[in-house]
Design an enzyme around this catalytic site. Structure first.
Site, mmCIF file in Angstrom:
data_model
loop_
_atom_site.group_PDB
_atom_site.id
_atom_site.type_symbol
_atom_site.label_atom_id
_atom_site.label_comp_id
_atom_site.label_asym_id
_atom_site.label_seq_id
_atom_site.Cartn_x
_atom_site.Cartn_y
_atom_site.Cartn_z
ATOM 1 N N ASP A 103 0.852 -1.184 0.000
ATOM 2 C CA ASP A 103 0.000 0.000 0.000
ATOM 3 C C ASP A 103 0.888 1.234 0.000
ATOM 4 O OD1 ASP A 103 -2.070 2.035 0.686
ATOM 5 O OD2 ASP A 103 -3.282 0.278 1.162
ATOM 6 N N ASN A 125 -5.564 -4.825 -6.178
ATOM 7 C CA ASN A 125 -6.757 -4.148 -5.672
ATOM 8 C C ASN A 125 -6.595 -2.638 -5.542
ATOM 9 O OD1 ASN A 125 -9.304 -4.002 -3.893
ATOM 10 N ND2 ASN A 125 -7.707 -3.321 -2.469
ATOM 11 N N TYR A 129 -13.408 6.730 -14.698
ATOM 12 C CA TYR A 129 -13.467 5.611 -13.757
ATOM 13 C C TYR A 129 -14.001 4.365 -14.464
ATOM 14 C CZ TYR A 129 -14.527 2.939 -9.533
ATOM 15 O OH TYR A 129 -14.579 1.963 -8.566
ATOM 16 N N LYS A 146 -12.054 0.763 -15.182
ATOM 17 C CA LYS A 146 -12.542 -0.509 -14.652
ATOM 18 C C LYS A 146 -12.967 -1.472 -15.758
ATOM 19 C CE LYS A 146 -11.814 0.332 -10.316
ATOM 20 N NZ LYS A 146 -10.780 -0.433 -9.576
ATOM 21 N N ILE A 204 -19.595 -0.699 -1.446
ATOM 22 C CA ILE A 204 -19.070 -1.467 -0.319
ATOM 23 C C ILE A 204 -18.725 -0.505 0.826
ATOM 24 C CG2 ILE A 204 -17.371 -3.174 0.406
ATOM 25 C CD1 ILE A 204 -19.242 -4.086 -1.887
ATOM 26 N N THR A 223 -16.547 0.743 2.782
ATOM 27 C CA THR A 223 -15.119 0.965 2.985
ATOM 28 C C THR A 223 -14.897 2.382 3.493
ATOM 29 O OG1 THR A 223 -14.813 1.789 0.736
ATOM 30 C CG2 THR A 223 -14.584 -0.601 1.083
#
Length: 251
Positions: free
Chosen positions: A37, A90, A155, A159, A188, A190
């Site tokens: 990360d 990810n 975006y 994707k 989600i 997050t």
């Protein structure tokens, strides 16, 4: 889970959200995990959580827009654990809901560089090591925006591109024993989504009301799917975008 124990996994974006939960799930299945990360504090926290439960994990600061960082990430797996069996590519950023003609070229370039080219950089570094090891499994994070018109243009384009990479890699490297799939999360729960909800409570309530499941997804639900896709239980699942969205796209 069948085939995960004693393997070595890399998870990018492992410092929070879906990436953190995937790293924890790999560790629960007794894989050694390289947590990658750009957020050092978050990555260290993920490692501490894994080690606190008796698992094996190492953090490496990784900017997926930097090929040297990505190469070093894979080398960490080799140096620390002797190889690479699984990867969850990810790391990514979200859009701001801007219409196509209303953002500048720099915003387009940044989105593509992180979300799409970042995945390509990871694949480029991971594939040779898995091929030398006799195979492996890679899961890339796309989005419901990768199979629909959800999200802004840059975006959605990034994707959709992730799914294209996933499918092409499947064709190119199936003979090397490497399987590739993509997960396509809906909305989600997050930190990224939580922040957006704090900024616009009414909009988040509207979005949640439009999900047939009546709630946001849990990062653990995505993580469990990722680890299953890497397991031998999913040995015949190849080149697929797996939508996990609470029924959002069924409407």
């Amino acid at each position: 889970m069948n085939g995960i124990k004693d393997g070595v996994a890399i998870v990018t974006g492992g410092g929070s959200g879906i990436g953190r939960q995937t790293a924890l799930r790999f560790a629960e299945e007794e894989a050694s995990v390289v947590v990658a990360d750009i957020d050092e504090e978050g990555g260290d926290e993920t490692v501490e959580l894994i080690q606190g439960d008796g698992g094996e994990a190492t953090f490496v600061r990784t900017d997926v827009t930097d090929s040297d960082d990505v190469d070093a990430m894979v080398q960490t797996a080799l140096d620390e654990y002797g190889g690479l069996d699984f990867a969850h590519n990810n790391a990514g950023i979200a859009d701001e809901g801007t219409r196509l003609a209303e953002y500048d070229e720099a915003a387009w370039d940044r989105m593509i560089d992180i979300n799409l080219k970042g995945v390509w950089r990871c694949l480029k570094a991971e594939i040779p090591e898995m091929a030398d090891r006799g195979g492996g499994a890679i899961v890339n994070t796309s989005s419901v925006a990768g199979v629909s018109a959800n999200g802004s243009a840059h975006y959605a384009a990034s994707k959709h591109g992730v799914i294209g990479l996933t499918r092409r890699a499947t064709v190119d490297y199936a003979e090397d024993g490497i399987r590739f799939n993509a997960v396509c999360p809906g909305v989600i729960d997050t930190p990224m989504v939580q922040q957006a909800g704090e900024d616009n409570t009414e909009e988040m309530e509207r979005i949640t009301a439009g999900i047939p499941a009546g709630r946001l997804g849990d990062p653990q639900e995505i993580a469990s799917t990722v680890v299953w896709l890497c397991s031998e239980d999913a040995s015949y699942v190849m080149g697929q975008p797996i939508v996990i969205d609470g029924g959002l796209l069924a409407q």
